[in-house]
Motif scaffolding. Structure first.
Motif, PDB file in Angstrom:
ATOM      1  N   PRO A 102      -9.987   5.827  59.033  1.00  0.00           N
ATOM      2  CA  PRO A 102     -10.123   4.402  58.850  1.00  0.00           C
ATOM      3  C   PRO A 102      -9.594   3.514  58.094  1.00  0.00           C
ATOM      4  O   PRO A 102      -9.613   2.304  58.087  1.00  0.00           O
ATOM      5  N   THR A 103      -8.914   4.045  57.067  1.00  0.00           N
ATOM      6  CA  THR A 103      -8.390   3.394  56.083  1.00  0.00           C
ATOM      7  C   THR A 103      -6.742   3.245  55.910  1.00  0.00           C
ATOM      8  O   THR A 103      -6.206   2.794  55.183  1.00  0.00           O
ATOM      9  N   TYR A 143      -6.078  -1.404  61.822  1.00  0.00           N
ATOM     10  CA  TYR A 143      -6.903  -0.332  61.534  1.00  0.00           C
ATOM     11  C   TYR A 143      -7.680   0.045  62.599  1.00  0.00           C
ATOM     12  O   TYR A 143      -8.179  -0.915  63.527  1.00  0.00           O
ATOM     13  N   ILE A 145     -10.772   0.604  63.028  1.00  0.00           N
ATOM     14  CA  ILE A 145     -12.170  -0.238  63.234  1.00  0.00           C
ATOM     15  C   ILE A 145     -12.063  -1.537  64.084  1.00  0.00           C
ATOM     16  O   ILE A 145     -12.797  -2.293  64.595  1.00  0.00           O
ATOM     17  N   GLU A 146     -10.612  -2.074  64.220  1.00  0.00           N
ATOM     18  CA  GLU A 146     -10.402  -3.346  64.724  1.00  0.00           C
ATOM     19  C   GLU A 146     -10.191  -3.056  66.388  1.00  0.00           C
ATOM     20  O   GLU A 146      -9.978  -4.053  66.876  1.00  0.00           O
TER      21      GLU A 146
ATOM     22  N   VAL B 318      -8.311  -1.993  48.493  1.00  0.00           N
ATOM     23  CA  VAL B 318      -8.344  -0.724  49.139  1.00  0.00           C
ATOM     24  C   VAL B 318      -9.093  -0.403  50.017  1.00  0.00           C
ATOM     25  O   VAL B 318      -8.705   0.664  50.945  1.00  0.00           O
ATOM     26  N   ASP B 319     -10.344  -1.094  50.597  1.00  0.00           N
ATOM     27  CA  ASP B 319     -10.772  -0.658  51.769  1.00  0.00           C
ATOM     28  C   ASP B 319     -10.483  -1.755  52.958  1.00  0.00           C
ATOM     29  O   ASP B 319     -11.144  -2.655  52.918  1.00  0.00           O
ATOM     30  N   PRO B 320      -9.950  -1.393  53.958  1.00  0.00           N
ATOM     31  CA  PRO B 320      -9.366  -2.696  54.945  1.00  0.00           C
ATOM     32  C   PRO B 320     -10.926  -2.930  55.774  1.00  0.00           C
ATOM     33  O   PRO B 320     -10.955  -3.890  56.208  1.00  0.00           O
ATOM     34  N   ARG B 321     -11.825  -2.066  55.752  1.00  0.00           N
ATOM     35  CA  ARG B 321     -13.133  -2.227  56.430  1.00  0.00           C
ATOM     36  C   ARG B 321     -13.820  -3.626  55.698  1.00  0.00           C
ATOM     37  O   ARG B 321     -14.501  -4.301  56.504  1.00  0.00           O
ATOM     38  N   ARG B 323     -12.465  -5.948  54.689  1.00  0.00           N
ATOM     39  CA  ARG B 323     -11.613  -7.278  55.221  1.00  0.00           C
ATOM     40  C   ARG B 323     -12.107  -7.619  56.299  1.00  0.00           C
ATOM     41  O   ARG B 323     -12.216  -8.920  56.528  1.00  0.00           O
ATOM     42  N   ALA B 324     -12.468  -6.535  57.291  1.00  0.00           N
ATOM     43  CA  ALA B 324     -12.908  -6.883  58.545  1.00  0.00           C
ATOM     44  C   ALA B 324     -14.151  -7.680  58.592  1.00  0.00           C
ATOM     45  O   ALA B 324     -14.359  -8.722  59.241  1.00  0.00           O
TER      46      ALA B 324
END
Lengths: 313, 331
Positions: A102-103, A143, A145-146, B318-321, B323-324
């Motif tokens: 996920p990252t 990513y 999740i998108e 560090v965590d793209p989540r 940002r979403a």
């Protein structure tokens, strides 16, 4: 012959003893064949799929051989098997929704995965395959999740087949999808086979109806053993094994009102594989079981390409 | 992005306001009267002189004004960087007292918190799924976290200080020295720093190692790890991904730790008589020093807020989540 599995036995080690999840299974697959592997939960189909690529910690290879394109797969040896994974045998897992880190951006992850296997990423090839499954090229900069569930599923399909494996194991890939996405996934899988990205494919599923649409051959397993294996059309129209017959009878048909005609199931449940009964394992639930069923039925080729393990067939 | 940080800043601003208000209120509602104790300390017996002194001090600290006015004055002074005058070491300004203590506390806490975090995470990640290491790191970690802090500190002071005599057990530097930038003083400073640092470092280490080990095992068991293994990816790549993802919750933990950073050394500083903010808080409470207490707390509040804000930014990087989440409504 693309794949030859002979007398394969894989057991699960448990504190209570060995669970005989795969007991003496033999079959072969031709080049370009899609084999639908069906059966109810706990019949050994996922175990078979896993055995061919990566056993989990509790699984033990107890005997039998697997041969892919003339070379024996060291399925019991996790380290030696590594050489074959991804290059020769690949997997679309049951959990495609969460199969990607996920990252990490998808493109970067694919590049790192390929790099770790000593292959340089061919961006053009990757993009052309994205086009094939109708994913926009910009997903590589996204990513996981998108992406929607269906998109993730297709992305994983593309990743798994990127090195043109000889054998692809698709484990319950359609289970979590809605019907129209299921159809798209099935079509994409056939497309991959037709384009030569994968030579042959094992499509593990409990959905007999869907299997019959995409598979060339269907293999039905019961309690860790092969029950019947036949070309898809024959399997649906003229099954010989009583278990297969009951299984097909318990599928709903289009246009039948089940208020008038009760949908029949199969009474009972599969035996415990910890200590399976002697003889035919379906005996206790079989409507036509007789005395001879106390002996274990051999797998017999009743017609060309039609194998049945039943005394009554 | 801007909206996200705007909202964050607003929340931090509100928190600051409430915290400062509470800071102002708490010392004032403590029982006791600082002016009386100051007068008593002077030891004057002449009633006239006592009365004069009382009026002088009350005026000086502004206690004669109504509460709301004191509160308003407090905010006004605050924005001019004026924390008032310390009662305990009258007439030194509070800001000066605090600035004298801050370097000791930060010099003690920042290395111990960060180093224990880094080393603990590294050890935990390294031990996960390696039987031999796991069987050593885990029990050691449990013993370290479960140990009462004072006990470990006293044990270290007794063992390394009293018995072995390697390190001094009290003070920030030797009494025979004057603070200066000489080599001798710095060496002495470091010498005094080792024990308090070691005690803080060891106590935090075990917790980080255990947390990281568990997180890594969770990540190694996750679907993406299984998928990578099935495709024959080497353990190195899988572990790298696992570490990257397992460290995220640890960063949150670090944020919380950084929050108590400034105040957290209280027990250490008392055990080792270290001249940091912790000792200052104790002294301020013992001497009913409103202004000093207020000032120290203010410093702690600022520290917590700044540390959290930094972690907020780090997390977004560090965590793209996260940002979403920002693009949507639920930041």
């Amino acid at each position: 012959m693309s794949l030859r599995v002979s007398e394969l036995r894989v057991y699960y080690r448990t504190l209570k003893g060995d669970v005989k999840a795969l007991d003496d299974v033999s079959f072969t697959m031709r080049d370009g064949e899609i084999l639908g592997l069906a059966g109810e939960s706990g019949c050994g189909k996922t175990t078979l799929g896993k055995s061919l690529i990566r056993m989990d910690g509790r699984m033990r290879h107890m005997g039998g051989t697997v041969e892919l394109d003339g070379r024996e797969l060291p399925i019991g040896d996790d380290r030696r098997m590594n050489e074959f994974r991804f290059h020769e045998v690949s997997l679309i897992p049951q959990y495609s929704m969460s199969a990607m880190n996920p990252t990490r951006k998808i493109g970067k992850m694919v590049g790192e995965l390929l790099g770790s296997r000593g292959v340089a990423l061919d961006r053009a090839e990757l993009e052309s395959r994205l086009d094939l499954v109708e994913l926009p090229r910009k997903v590589l900069d996204n990513y996981p999740i998108e992406l929607s569930g269906g998109m993730k599923q297709r992305m994983v399909m593309v990743i798994s087949t990127l090195l043109n494996p000889s054998l692809l194991i698709a484990d319950e890939v359609t289970s979590a999808l809605d019907v129209s996405t299921q159809k798209a996934v099935a079509k994409a899988l056939i497309g991959f086979r037709d384009a030569g990205f994968v030579k042959s494919m094992i499509f593990v599923t409990h959905d007999l109806a869907l299997t019959s649409h995409i598979a060339d051959t269907i293999m039905v397993m019961y309690a860790g053993k092969l029950a019947e294996k036949a070309p898809a059309k024959v399997m649906v129209t003229a099954p010989r094994h009583p278990y297969t017959k009951l299984l097909i009878n318990s599928l709903p048909e289009v246009g039948v009102r089940h208020a008038d005609k009760k949908l029949s199931g199969i009474a009972g449940s599969p035996p415990s594989l910890l200590d399976p009964p002697a003889g035919c394992r379906f005996r206790a639930r079989c409507p036509v079981a007789g005395d001879e069923c106390g002996q274990e039925p051999p797998v017999v080729e009743v017609e060309p390409d039609h194998f049945v393990a039943c005394w009554k067939a | 992005m801007r909206q996200y940080f705007g909202r964050k800043l607003l929340v931090y601003g509100l928190t600051f306001f409430v915290a400062v208000t509470i800071n102002w209120m708490v010392p004032r509602f403590m029982p006791g009267d600082p002016v009386s104790s100051m007068v008593a300390r002077a030891g004057v017996s002449n009633p006239g002189a006592v009365e004069t002194m009382r009026t002088y001090y009350t005026n000086l600290f502004g206690f004669d004004q109504p509460l709301w006015k004191q509160y308003a004055n407090f905010w006004a002074a605050l924005f001019q960087g004026d924390f008032g005058i310390s009662i305990w070491v009258f007439p030194t300004p509070v800001s000066e007292v605090i600035m004298g203590a801050v370097p000791y506390t930060l010099g003690l806490m920042i290395p111990s918190v960060l180093l224990s975090w880094v080393v603990g995470n590294w050890a935990g990640a390294f031990a996960a799924r390696r039987r031999l290491l796991d069987n050593t790191v885990l029990p050691v970690g449990y013993v370290l976290t479960a140990m009462p802090y004072m006990w470990l500190a006293v044990l270290l002071a007794w063992g390394l200080g009293v018995v072995a005599g390697v390190f001094p057990v009290a003070g920030g530097y030797s009494f025979s020295l004057q603070p200066s930038l000489s080599v001798e003083f710095v060496a002495d400073l470091l010498h005094h720093w080792v024990l308090p640092f070691l005690s803080l470092f060891l106590v935090a280490l075990g917790g980080w190692a255990i947390g990281m080990r568990n997180m890594i095992i969770y990540e190694l068991e996750s679907d993406y790890s299984n998928y990578l293994s099935a495709l024959g990816a080497p353990q190195r790549l899988i572990r790298r991904y696992a570490f990257r993802n397992a460290v995220l919750p640890q960063i949150t933990g670090l944020a919380l730790q950084l929050g108590v950073l400034v105040a957290g050394a209280l027990v250490t500083e008392i055990v080792f008589s270290y001249p940091g903010l912790g000792s200052l808080i104790l002294k301020a409470i013992q001497n009913q020093d409103f202004f000093l207490l207020q000032g120290t707390f203010m410093f702690i509040v600022l520290g917590v807020l700044i540390a959290n804000f930094i972690i907020d930014i780090v997390y977004v990087v560090v965590d793209p989540r996260t940002r979403a989440g920002m693009a949507g409504a639920q930041a």
